[in-house]
Scaffold this active site. Structure first.
Site, PDB file in Angstrom:
ATOM      1  N   GLN A  95      53.842  76.794  57.173  1.00  0.00           N
ATOM      2  CA  GLN A  95      53.435  75.609  57.974  1.00  0.00           C
ATOM      3  C   GLN A  95      52.107  75.157  56.930  1.00  0.00           C
ATOM      4  O   GLN A  95      51.608  75.799  56.004  1.00  0.00           O
ATOM      5  CB  GLN A  95      52.844  75.755  59.207  1.00  0.00           C
ATOM      6  CG  GLN A  95      52.206  76.839  59.281  1.00  0.00           C
ATOM      7  CD  GLN A  95      51.422  77.218  60.724  1.00  0.00           C
ATOM      8  OE1 GLN A  95      50.366  76.983  61.003  1.00  0.00           O
ATOM      9  NE2 GLN A  95      52.732  77.813  61.468  1.00  0.00           N
ATOM     10  N   HIS A  97      48.632  72.117  57.446  1.00  0.00           N
ATOM     11  CA  HIS A  97      48.056  71.146  58.470  1.00  0.00           C
ATOM     12  C   HIS A  97      47.213  70.127  57.788  1.00  0.00           C
ATOM     13  O   HIS A  97      46.954  70.260  56.499  1.00  0.00           O
ATOM     14  CB  HIS A  97      46.703  72.194  59.282  1.00  0.00           C
ATOM     15  CG  HIS A  97      47.224  73.421  59.707  1.00  0.00           C
ATOM     16  ND1 HIS A  97      48.294  73.406  60.817  1.00  0.00           N
ATOM     17  CD2 HIS A  97      47.013  74.741  59.485  1.00  0.00           C
ATOM     18  CE1 HIS A  97      48.102  74.705  61.054  1.00  0.00           C
ATOM     19  NE2 HIS A  97      47.641  75.467  60.300  1.00  0.00           N
ATOM     20  N   GLU A 114      41.529  76.510  58.079  1.00  0.00           N
ATOM     21  CA  GLU A 114      41.190  77.629  58.891  1.00  0.00           C
ATOM     22  C   GLU A 114      41.126  78.656  57.901  1.00  0.00           C
ATOM     23  O   GLU A 114      40.854  78.648  56.716  1.00  0.00           O
ATOM     24  CB  GLU A 114      42.647  77.835  59.800  1.00  0.00           C
ATOM     25  CG  GLU A 114      43.565  78.161  58.628  1.00  0.00           C
ATOM     26  CD  GLU A 114      45.078  78.232  59.569  1.00  0.00           C
ATOM     27  OE1 GLU A 114      45.427  77.205  60.403  1.00  0.00           O
ATOM     28  OE2 GLU A 114      45.763  79.342  59.408  1.00  0.00           O
ATOM     29  N   HIS A 171      51.069  77.759  53.983  1.00  0.00           N
ATOM     30  CA  HIS A 171      50.894  79.159  54.633  1.00  0.00           C
ATOM     31  C   HIS A 171      51.621  79.651  55.677  1.00  0.00           C
ATOM     32  O   HIS A 171      52.362  78.785  56.387  1.00  0.00           O
ATOM     33  CB  HIS A 171      49.250  79.214  55.102  1.00  0.00           C
ATOM     34  CG  HIS A 171      48.928  78.568  56.286  1.00  0.00           C
ATOM     35  ND1 HIS A 171      48.893  77.139  56.072  1.00  0.00           N
ATOM     36  CD2 HIS A 171      48.947  78.710  57.470  1.00  0.00           C
ATOM     37  CE1 HIS A 171      48.364  76.639  57.433  1.00  0.00           C
ATOM     38  NE2 HIS A 171      48.465  77.706  58.255  1.00  0.00           N
ATOM     39  N   ARG A 191      55.343  72.179  60.379  1.00  0.00           N
ATOM     40  CA  ARG A 191      56.424  73.278  59.990  1.00  0.00           C
ATOM     41  C   ARG A 191      57.308  72.883  58.964  1.00  0.00           C
ATOM     42  O   ARG A 191      58.018  71.871  58.999  1.00  0.00           O
ATOM     43  CB  ARG A 191      57.198  73.668  61.328  1.00  0.00           C
ATOM     44  CG  ARG A 191      57.314  75.227  61.360  1.00  0.00           C
ATOM     45  CD  ARG A 191      58.114  75.150  62.710  1.00  0.00           C
ATOM     46  NE  ARG A 191      57.096  75.370  63.827  1.00  0.00           N
ATOM     47  CZ  ARG A 191      57.308  74.781  65.036  1.00  0.00           C
ATOM     48  NH1 ARG A 191      58.378  73.906  65.225  1.00  0.00           N
ATOM     49  NH2 ARG A 191      56.337  74.886  66.039  1.00  0.00           N
TER      50      ARG A 191
HETATM   51 ZN    ZN Z   1      47.774  77.371  60.131  1.00  0.00          ZN
END
Ligand code: ZN
Length: 319
Positions: A95, A97, A114, A171, A191
């Site tokens: 995926q 972001h 993240e 990632h 995704r």
């Molecule tokens: Zn993630």
């Protein structure tokens, strides 16, 4: 208010989850496919609440709105951070972001940068971290041709490793890995690949190929990790990352250490061991799996015992 705010987590089912969040941390889990503990969360998809003191029972988003003084009177409209513990019994989807500008424009929420502290990892377990395409065209055609082994960069991991995952990074957390994740408060995930898996109803989960191509960093860039280590007697503070969205440290406590506030508020998770936190001469017992916020009103605190904690504070874009 001179006390830590202990948080009640929200547990989330995932097709790749397992039972470790119960077996290791003792959380009540909704099923044996429980993947995520949203430990400190004000995100609408899983808002946690305060478990103790004057604000017991109050959801974190409400507390943040009604009592900005506890958070240093922030300008950020939403509580900006989210702490999770993730049990990847099976592989998570590959995926990516979006960043804030794409996230706000197309999804109505922040982007997601993240980072992961690896709490535990089975021998040989791997993450996907980055990719090998040089251009967007090459990236798109490798996806279209299903050349996943060529496209995806796999990295072996072990307990104690740390990874910074800025928005745009391709990632995936691999099977057999447990992590403590500190992230922006966002639930937008594009995704790229889900291994052709089907859910209980026989359906594959949606893919978001166009959005992934739009937001992925191409070519991949490895961030530079410069850990800082500070030791006081037999206690160690390791700073893993200082970024615009969050700063993350590990506190290794073996005896006793006093901390002075260096941010408007601090999010803390006990990931191993047990001990105490003393605030204004009042002692609170800590054990593995506890999560709490040290609000702005606390100028210092003392930790004692034998335990490992992950602490995070907002970066300048999260204030
Ligand atoms: Zn993630």
């Amino acid at each position: 208010m001179q006390e830590p705010l202990f948080m009640r987590p929200k547990l989330q089912e995932k097709i790749w989850g397992g039972t470790k969040l119960h077996d290791i941390y003792g959380y009540e889990i909704p099923s044996d496919h429980t993947g995520e503990c949203w430990a400190i969360s004000a995100h609408p998809d899983g808002v946690g609440s305060v478990g103790n003191g004057d604000y017991a029972g109050l959801p974190l988003d409400v507390l943040y709105e009604k009592h900005p003084e506890l958070f240093g009177n922030p300008t950020s409209e939403v509580f900006p951070l989210l702490t999770k513990i993730i049990d990847a019994t099976e592989d998570l989807s590959v995926q990516v972001h979006p960043d804030d500008s794409y996230g706000l424009k197309y999804e109505g929420e922040l982007g997601k940068t993240e980072c992961w502290y690896i709490i535990d990892a089975d021998d040989g377990s791997e993450i996907v971290y980055g990719h090998n395409a040089k251009t967007k065209d090459e990236f798109a055609s490798m996806i279209a041709d299903g050349k996943w082994d060529e496209l995806l960069r796999r990295v072996k991991v072990k307990a104690g490793d740390f990874f910074f995952v800025p928005s745009g990074t391709i990632h995936a957390i691999g099977a057999g890995i447990m992590i403590l994740e500190t992230q922006q408060s966002s639930n937008t995930t594009y995704r790229v690949y889900d291994y052709g898996r089907k859910d209980d109803a026989g359906n594959e989960r949606d893919l978001h190929i166009q959005q992934s191509i739009a937001v992925a960093t191409i070519p991949h860039k490895d961030p530079v990790n410069r850990f800082k280590v500070r030791t006081e007697t037999d206690n160690t503070v390791t700073t893993f990352i200082e970024s615009e969205y969050f700063n993350v440290c590990k506190w290794d406590i073996h005896s006793k250490m006093t901390f002075t506030k260096d941010a408007p508020y601090t999010l803390v998770s006990v990931i191993e061991g047990a001990g105490n936190i003393t605030v204004s001469n009042k002692v609170y017992v800590l054990q593995k799996g506890d999560h709490f916020i040290l609000p702005s009103s606390l100028d210092s605190w003392t930790l004692s015992g034998s335990m490992q904690l992950i602490a995070s504070t907002p970066g300048y874009k999260s204030l």
